[in-house]
Design an enzyme around this catalytic site. Sequence first.
Site, short mmCIF file in Angstrom:
data_model
loop_
_atom_site.label_atom_id
_atom_site.label_comp_id
_atom_site.label_asym_id
_atom_site.label_seq_id
_atom_site.Cartn_x
_atom_site.Cartn_y
_atom_site.Cartn_z
N ASP A 66 -2.67 2.26 -4.58
CA ASP A 66 -3.50 3.23 -3.85
C ASP A 66 -3.89 4.42 -4.73
OD1 ASP A 66 -4.55 5.07 -2.00
OD2 ASP A 66 -3.20 4.39 -0.42
N ASP A 113 -14.45 -0.48 0.72
CA ASP A 113 -14.34 -1.37 1.88
C ASP A 113 -15.13 -0.79 3.04
OD1 ASP A 113 -12.62 -3.11 0.51
OD2 ASP A 113 -10.87 -1.92 1.03
N LYS A 117 -16.77 -2.81 11.47
CA LYS A 117 -16.62 -2.87 12.92
C LYS A 117 -16.29 -1.46 13.42
CE LYS A 117 -15.14 -7.63 13.15
NZ LYS A 117 -13.99 -8.52 13.05
N ASP A 168 -23.41 -0.58 0.42
CA ASP A 168 -24.51 -1.42 0.91
C ASP A 168 -24.49 -1.48 2.44
OD1 ASP A 168 -22.10 -2.88 0.65
OD2 ASP A 168 -23.17 -4.77 0.86
N GLU A 203 -21.83 -5.16 -4.90
CA GLU A 203 -23.24 -4.79 -4.73
C GLU A 203 -24.09 -6.06 -4.74
OE1 GLU A 203 -24.70 -2.45 -7.97
OE2 GLU A 203 -26.53 -1.92 -6.91
C1 LIG Z 1 -15.42 -3.90 -1.41
S1 LIG Z 1 -14.41 -3.81 -2.83
C2 LIG Z 1 -15.52 -3.19 -4.10
C3 LIG Z 1 -15.02 -3.46 -5.49
C4 LIG Z 1 -15.93 -2.95 -6.63
N1 LIG Z 1 -16.02 -1.51 -6.65
C5 LIG Z 1 -17.30 -3.57 -6.57
O1 LIG Z 1 -18.26 -2.84 -6.28
O2 LIG Z 1 -17.41 -4.79 -6.82
C6 LIG Z 1 -13.46 -2.36 -2.49
C7 LIG Z 1 -12.16 -2.31 -3.29
O3 LIG Z 1 -11.49 -1.08 -3.04
C8 LIG Z 1 -10.10 -1.34 -3.10
N2 LIG Z 1 -9.43 -0.22 -2.38
C9 LIG Z 1 -9.43 0.02 -1.06
N3 LIG Z 1 -8.74 1.13 -0.78
C10 LIG Z 1 -8.28 1.60 -1.98
C11 LIG Z 1 -7.48 2.71 -2.36
N4 LIG Z 1 -7.01 3.57 -1.45
N5 LIG Z 1 -7.19 2.89 -3.66
C12 LIG Z 1 -7.66 2.03 -4.59
N6 LIG Z 1 -8.44 0.96 -4.30
C13 LIG Z 1 -8.73 0.75 -3.01
C14 LIG Z 1 -9.94 -2.70 -2.43
O4 LIG Z 1 -8.75 -3.36 -2.82
C15 LIG Z 1 -11.19 -3.42 -2.90
O5 LIG Z 1 -10.95 -4.22 -4.05
#
Ligand SMILES: C[S@@+](CC[C@H](N)C(=O)[O-])C[C@H]1O[C@@H](n2cnc3c(N)ncnc32)[C@H](O)[C@@H]1O
Length: 233
Positions: free
Chosen positions: A119, A141, A145, A177, A215
Site C-alpha cells: 500500500d 482502481d 459500482k 478512463d 488505459e
Molecule cells: C487499474 S490498475 C492500473 C495499473 C497501471 N497504473 C496502469 O495504468 O496500467 C490500478 C492498480 O493500483 C493498485 N493499487 C490500488 N490501491 C493501491 C494502493 N493503495 N497503493 C498502491 N497501489 C494500489 C492495484 O493493485 C492495481 O494494480
Amino acid sequence: MSSDPDTPITPTWGPLRSFGRIKSRTLKPRQAALFDTLLPTISVPDPANGPIDPLALMPDAKAVWLEIGFGGGEHLAAQAARHPDALMIGCEPFLNGVGSALRHIEDGALKNVRIHADDARDVMKALPDASLDRVMILFPDPWHKARHNKRRLIQPPFVDLLCRKLAQGGYIHCATDWEDYAVQMLEVLGAEPALRNTAEGYAEKPAYRPLTKFENRGLKLGHGVWDLVFTKK
Ligand SMILES: C[S@@+](CC[C@H](N)C(=O)[O-])C[C@H]1O[C@@H](n2cnc3c(N)ncnc32)[C@H](O)[C@@H]1O
C-alpha cells in the site's frame, strides 16, 4: 525535506482493498527469481519500522517521484529511464505487476527505482512532509459500482495526505478512463486549497505519459481518457 515526527506510521484507514487481485497467476520463473535477487536490493524499507528518508534510498537524487499503483511497471520504468537523476518510488501490491516491473527494471539496468510491494499510503506517511516532487496515479482502481465508490483512492483524506507530502511547486498527475471518477477527481483535487489546477478542468494528455496497460484496455472498451495535473501552491 522536513520530517514530521508526529506523522503516525500506522494507517488510519482500513486495509487496502484492491480492485484486482494481489496475485492472479503463478509468477514466471524469471520474475520469481527476481523477487529473490533484485527486489531485496531495491525495496523501500518497511514503513512500519519508522520514517523513510528518500535521500538514504538514493543520495544523489535530484527529485523524488512516486507512482501509486504502477500495475506492470511500464510507465514507472519509462519515466525512470527518461529521468535517471530522479528517484522513482513505485508502490504496487499486485505481485504479478511487481514481477513484471522487476523485469523492466533489470532489462533497462535502471538504478533509480525503489519498490514497495504494498500500500502506497503507508510509504507516504513514512516519507517526510514536502518531500515529493511528483506523484502519479494512473488509472487507479475505478470501483465503478456506486456502492463501491467509497473505496476509491482519490478522496479528501488521501488528498490531504498527498498535499502534505508534496513539495511546493510539486505536481500530482492523475488519469482515469471512468468519467464519473474523473469528475470526482476534479471535484476533490479542485476543492483542496493547497492545490492549483494547471488546466481549465481536465489537462491535455502530457506528452511524457506513455500509454499504460489499463488505459489501453479502457480505450479498447471505447472509454474516454481524462488527465488531471495539479500543482502545489
Ligand atoms: C487499474 S490498475 C492500473 C495499473 C497501471 N497504473 C496502469 O495504468 O496500467 C490500478 C492498480 O493500483 C493498485 N493499487 C490500488 N490501491 C493501491 C494502493 N493503495 N497503493 C498502491 N497501489 C494500489 C492495484 O493493485 C492495481 O494494480
